[in-house]
Write a protein that holds these residues in place. Sequence first.
Motif, PDB file in Angstrom:
ATOM      1  N   ALA A  23       0.840  -1.190   0.000  1.00 44.22           N
ATOM      2  CA  ALA A  23       0.000   0.000   0.000  1.00 44.22           C
ATOM      3  C   ALA A  23       0.876   1.241   0.000  1.00 44.22           C
ATOM      4  N   SER A  24       0.491   2.211  -0.797  1.00 51.85           N
ATOM      5  CA  SER A  24       1.223   3.474  -0.847  1.00 51.85           C
ATOM      6  C   SER A  24       0.228   4.629  -0.848  1.00 51.85           C
ATOM      7  N   PHE A  28      -2.447   5.953   6.239  1.00 47.71           N
ATOM      8  CA  PHE A  28      -2.994   6.115   7.589  1.00 47.71           C
ATOM      9  C   PHE A  28      -4.490   5.833   7.604  1.00 47.71           C
ATOM     10  N   SER A  29      -5.120   5.901   6.424  1.00 45.66           N
ATOM     11  CA  SER A  29      -6.573   5.687   6.351  1.00 45.66           C
ATOM     12  C   SER A  29      -6.929   4.206   6.280  1.00 45.66           C
ATOM     13  N   SER A  69      -1.537 -12.118   6.818  1.00 43.95           N
ATOM     14  CA  SER A  69      -0.730 -11.380   7.789  1.00 43.95           C
ATOM     15  C   SER A  69      -0.395 -10.016   7.206  1.00 43.95           C
ATOM     16  N   ARG A  70       0.138  -9.140   8.064  1.00 45.66           N
ATOM     17  CA  ARG A  70       0.489  -7.808   7.585  1.00 45.66           C
ATOM     18  C   ARG A  70       1.720  -7.311   8.322  1.00 45.66           C
ATOM     19  N   ASP A  71       2.505  -6.521   7.616  1.00 50.75           N
ATOM     20  CA  ASP A  71       3.655  -5.841   8.205  1.00 50.75           C
ATOM     21  C   ASP A  71       3.331  -4.352   8.126  1.00 50.75           C
ATOM     22  N   LYS A  72       2.893  -3.785   9.247  1.00 56.20           N
ATOM     23  CA  LYS A  72       2.441  -2.403   9.237  1.00 56.20           C
ATOM     24  C   LYS A  72       3.590  -1.437   8.941  1.00 56.20           C
ATOM     25  N   ALA A  73       4.780  -1.779   9.369  1.00 54.16           N
ATOM     26  CA  ALA A  73       5.929  -0.911   9.121  1.00 54.16           C
ATOM     27  C   ALA A  73       6.243  -0.815   7.628  1.00 54.16           C
ATOM     28  N   LYS A  74       5.959  -1.882   6.900  1.00 58.24           N
ATOM     29  CA  LYS A  74       6.219  -1.917   5.462  1.00 58.24           C
ATOM     30  C   LYS A  74       4.968  -1.647   4.644  1.00 58.24           C
TER      31      LYS A  74
END
Length: 116
Positions: A23-24, A28-29, A69-74
């Motif tokens: 995601a880019s 934040f939304s 799964s998700r990597d919020k930092a990435k």
Amino acid sequence: VQLVESGGGLVQAGGSLRLSCVASGSTFSINTMAWYRQAPGKQRELVAKISSGDTTNYADSVKGRFTISRDKAKNTLYLQMNSLKPEDTAVYYCHSPRAPPETDYWGQGTQVTVSS
């Protein structure tokens, strides 16, 4: 927000693939994220979703075989797919819902083909 999927391909039954969705933009939304799939001639269906608190839900057809799964930092969402079956063949889409009347975010899709 833009969602870009990758990782699809051709695999034999019983094999594995890992899909990614980056995601880019105004990430934040984004809260809940999900994977959907659409097979030829069929309606798009929910495969798995993950909340902002990392609660996960799966379609019955993929429980025990797929992991979201998700990597919020990435800003990246994943779908690990194991024990693939020919019926998993579809275009897989990354999705994030938005409150009405805004339009949900969708990726362009990535093709997964499972041969028997």
